[in-house]
Design a protein around this motif. Structure first.
Motif, short mmCIF file in Angstrom:
data_model
loop_
_atom_site.label_atom_id
_atom_site.label_comp_id
_atom_site.label_asym_id
_atom_site.label_seq_id
_atom_site.Cartn_x
_atom_site.Cartn_y
_atom_site.Cartn_z
N SER A 96 0.74 -0.81 0.33
CA SER A 96 -0.27 -0.29 -0.11
C SER A 96 1.07 1.37 -0.04
CB SER A 96 -0.92 0.47 1.26
OG SER A 96 -1.73 -1.23 1.29
N ASP A 98 -5.62 -0.95 -4.60
CA ASP A 98 -4.96 -1.61 -3.14
C ASP A 98 -5.85 -2.49 -3.15
OD1 ASP A 98 -3.94 -2.02 -1.56
OD2 ASP A 98 -3.68 0.67 -0.33
N GLU A 99 -6.26 -3.06 -2.74
CA GLU A 99 -6.85 -4.21 -2.42
C GLU A 99 -8.17 -4.21 -2.76
OE1 GLU A 99 -6.25 -6.65 0.87
OE2 GLU A 99 -4.05 -5.82 1.00
MG LIG Z 1 -2.03 -2.09 2.31
#
Ligand SMILES: [Mg+2]
Ligand SMILES: Nc1ncnc2c1ncn2[C@@H]1O[C@H](COP(=O)(O)OP(=O)(O)OP(=O)(O)O)[C@@H](O)[C@H]1O
Lengths: 224, 226, 247
Positions: free
Chosen positions: C46, C166-167
């Motif tokens: 991240s 991000d995810e």
């Molecule tokens: Mg992360």
């Protein structure tokens, strides 16, 4: 600058008026120690009555609370202090302050306690009642402790307001801090005593304000 | 005359009431003027301070926090008295009206800054990041994304606080402002009769009771649920 | 000569206080490439993404995106960010606006479009994620999958040169994941350059051009999905792949 200090923070005048101002401070503390518990007591009664969810109790209670929330405390105080003597009832400044505060701040405390009680899940009472506790016992041992914790910031914030409100006593000649400071001002023809009184209020209440601002920030964040 | 008649004659004396009605009504006008000025300037200043504070300039923020704390700690009446009876010694003589207005506006500024600020900081960091990642500037994000959400959160505490402080206009009496209480008090001492005071009390209820009831509704409505 | 990469990050370091989170990461992403980033929790995935659009300030290194020096103080960062879409794990939709409002805000404020033009572009973007009929809904009225697709529309409406994910599916119920991956796949087919941090290994296998494995603030190994998943050369990669495949 020099002249400003001579006028607003005159050391000689501070020394001369100190005993008068301190006497006022003591009375402010005393007054607070009387009116805060009185208001808390009144609020608790109101909130417990409000938990009886019967319309015949609820509506008059709401009207009572709204009435005193709409009424400026000073007007209430003057009404008692200057109005009642016409009905042959002269209570004196101190008693008038006590009664007015009981009615006014009691309503505010009442609203806060009520919100606190409503914030406790119904399952809590049911659990308590199911173990055989009476309604009042469930209220005292289960609901109120949780309710108070939930609304502690509001209770403290209202208490701060009550302490500040004791300055209204000066209008009806109760010799609290502001009254004494004004007496000293008119004796010395100098505003220093009022400045000193303001500084005393600030030093006395600042810690509470700091604490509150922490608690309130957290409370609002929690509502998101 | 029965006791009841005597009571009515004392506290609700028709002749006295009629005579002083114009004074009281004029007091109502002054109270409304004061209230509007206090609410507008107090809330605007409070919001401005909260926005300034969000710029996160250290020394400036310390100053803002100090000012806010100061006006939260001091009783409003003390501020009014200080302005009205104290400032003249420094060759500045604000009228009772101005003293009351400014004092209560400062107090409202302090309380509302605190509430606005709590609202702004309670908005999730992800909101800032999402907006900034699309290219919105700090100011645009604050104004379009953060503030609208924050303001909604602040409505209930803000209305309650605003009402409480606006009621303080009655303190103007102490510095000779002829708002409702001032007008009623002087009418009472002129007529040796408490009827004007009862009228004044009624006037406050007429003015503030609807606001209190409205605030109760707002509180329900804006209880924030997603 | 190979064409200029869209993302060109070199020797990126990031410290949080005493914590050294990125320890010199080099990452190039070519136009139309889909780079898939995997790695254990806390490895800095991240942080790397957030450094690329400068939501985090790198401690050192250089980052060029579409030829723009992201770390140059003279760069108009808001203008640059408009060209870099970002999709968050928690959607971060604006709850006080409708889906269309979410998508058009930056179009109006950053891209300077008129309201009518912004609405038209926003509506088109919502169409691309299959939510044209939800334009007037607020985030609270949408499912998680729909919210994430609105968030994607919010980015693509600005016509970014690269998109960072991000995810994007980690906060979704399993049955909603598919719809978001579907949108991502169609984006890829339209030629979007993408950097995706995710645990959706199936998606990585059949949509990624390259898989990057990060551990402890460094890129340990990278290559085509088949190579990374079937024959990783590094012990750490093997351990990580083994672990996720056992689950
Ligand atoms: Mg992360
Ligand atoms: N703002 C911050 N302040 C301090 N430490 C941070 C901050 N953001 C991230 N970290 C730390 O940096 C390290 C890397 O975090 P990062 O979020 O980049 O990991 P990740 O690879 O994305 O992990 P995950 O798979 O759990 O999302 C972690 O140890 C994390 O605690």
């Amino acid at each position: 600058m020099e002249a400003m200090i001579q006028t607003f923070f005159n050391v000689e005048i501070i020394a001369a008026s100190w005993p008068i101002v301190v006497a006022g401070l003591l009375n402010t503390v005393l007054l607070s120690l009387i009116v805060v518990p009185l208001g808390l007591f009144g609020g608790l009664i109101l909130a417990m009555l409000a938990s009886i969810r019967h319309p015949l109790v609820r509506w008059p209670l709401m009207a009572w609370v709204d009435f005193f929330r709409a009424f400026p405390p000073l007007v209430l105080l003057i009404l008692l202090f200057a109005g009642l003597p016409f009905a042959g009832l002269d209570l004196g400044g101190f008693a008038c302050v006590a009664i007015a505060f009981f009615l006014n701040t009691g309503s505010y405390y009442g609203e806060i306690f009520r919100a606190g009680i409503e914030s406790v899940p119904a399952g809590q009472v049911e659990a308590g009642r199911s173990t055989g506790l009476s309604r009042l016992q469930a209220m005292t041992y289960i609901i109120l402790p949780q309710a108070v914790r939930n609304v502690l910031p509001d209770l403290l914030s209202n208490t701060l307001e009550v302490v500040k409100l004791t300055s209204l006593g000066s209008v009806v000649a109760v010799p609290e801090l502001l009254y004494q400071a004004r007496q000293a001002q008119s004796l010395t023809y100098n505003p220093t005593p009022i400045v000193v009184a303001a500084i005393i209020y600030f030093l006395m209440l600042w810690p509470l304000v700091r604490l509150l601002s922490r608690l309130e920030n957290r409370a609002l964040a929690g509502r998101r | 005359m029965t006791t009841w008649d005597r009571f009515l004659d004392t506290f609700f004396n028709g002749k006295v009431m009629l005579k002083y009605l114009p004074d009281i009504l004029w007091g109502v006008v002054v109270t409304i003027e004061l209230a509007i000025l206090i609410v507008l300037s107090g809330l605007a200043a409070g919001l401005a301070l909260a926005l300034l504070r969000s710029l996160a300039i250290r020394p400036l923020n310390w100053l803002i926090i100090f000012i806010v704390d100061l006006f939260r700690s001091l009783p409003p009446l003390v501020i009014i008295v200080l302005m009205y009876f104290g400032l003249p010694y420094a060759e500045v003589s604000p009228s009772g009206f101005v003293s009351t207005w400014l004092s209560l506006a400062f107090v409202l500024m302090a309380f509302s800054e605190e509430i606005f600020w709590a609202g702004i900081t309670s908005i999730h960091k992800g909101q800032w990041e999402a907006a900034r990642s699309t290219g919105l500037s700090f100011g645009e994000t604050l104004m379009n994304v953060v503030l609208p959400q924050a303001l909604r959160l602040t409505i209930p505490p803000l209305t309650n606080r605003t009402i409480a402080i606006t009621k303080g206009t009655a303190l103007g009496t102490v510095v000779a402002v002829s708002e409702i209480l001032g007008a009623a008090s002087s009418a009472m001492s002129n007529s040796y009769n408490p009827s004007p005071l009862m009228m004044g009390a009624a006037a406050y209820l007429v003015l503030f009771l609807p606001v209190v009831v409205l605030a109760r509704r707002l509180e329900r409505r804006f209880a924030w649920k997603r | 000569m190979t064409p200029q990469p869209i993302v060109d990050a070199r020797a990126v370091h990031k410290h949080f206080g005493t914590l050294h989170v990125l320890k010199g990461v080099d990452l190039k992403v070519a136009e139309r490439e889909l780079v898939f980033v995997i790695g254990p929790s806390g490895s800095g995935k991240s942080t790397l993404l957030r450094c690329l659009n400068r939501l985090e300030e790198p401690s050192s290194g250089s980052i060029l995106v579409d030829g723009i020096d992201m770390l140059d103080p003279k760069t108009d960062i808001n203008h640059a960010r408009r060209r870099i879409g970002m999709v968050f794990q928690s959607f971060n939709l604006y709850p006080h606006m409708t889906a269309l409002g979410n998508v058009t805000l930056a179009l109006r404020k950053v891209a300077g479009k008129s309201r009518a033009e912004a609405d038209r572009l926003g509506q088109a973007a919502l169409e691309r994620v299959g939510l044209a009929d939800r334009a007037g809904h607020t985030p609270g009225q949408l499912s998680g999958g729909q919210q994430q697709r609105v968030a994607i529309a919010r980015s693509i409406a600005l016509e970014p040169r690269v998109m960072l994910f991000d995810e994007p599916t980690s906060a979704l119920d399993p049955e909603l994941v598919g719809s978001v991956l579907e949108v991502m796949r169609s984006l890829r087919e339209s030629g979007m350059t993408m950097v995706v941090v995710s645990h959706e290994m199936g998606f990585a296998r059949n949509a990624a051009d390259r898989v990057v494995f990060m551990d402890d603030g460094l890129i340990v190994e990278q290559g085509p999905p088949a190579a990374i998943f079937e024959k990783p050369t590094q012990e750490r990669t093997r351990a990580f792949i083994g672990q996720i495949q056992r689950h």
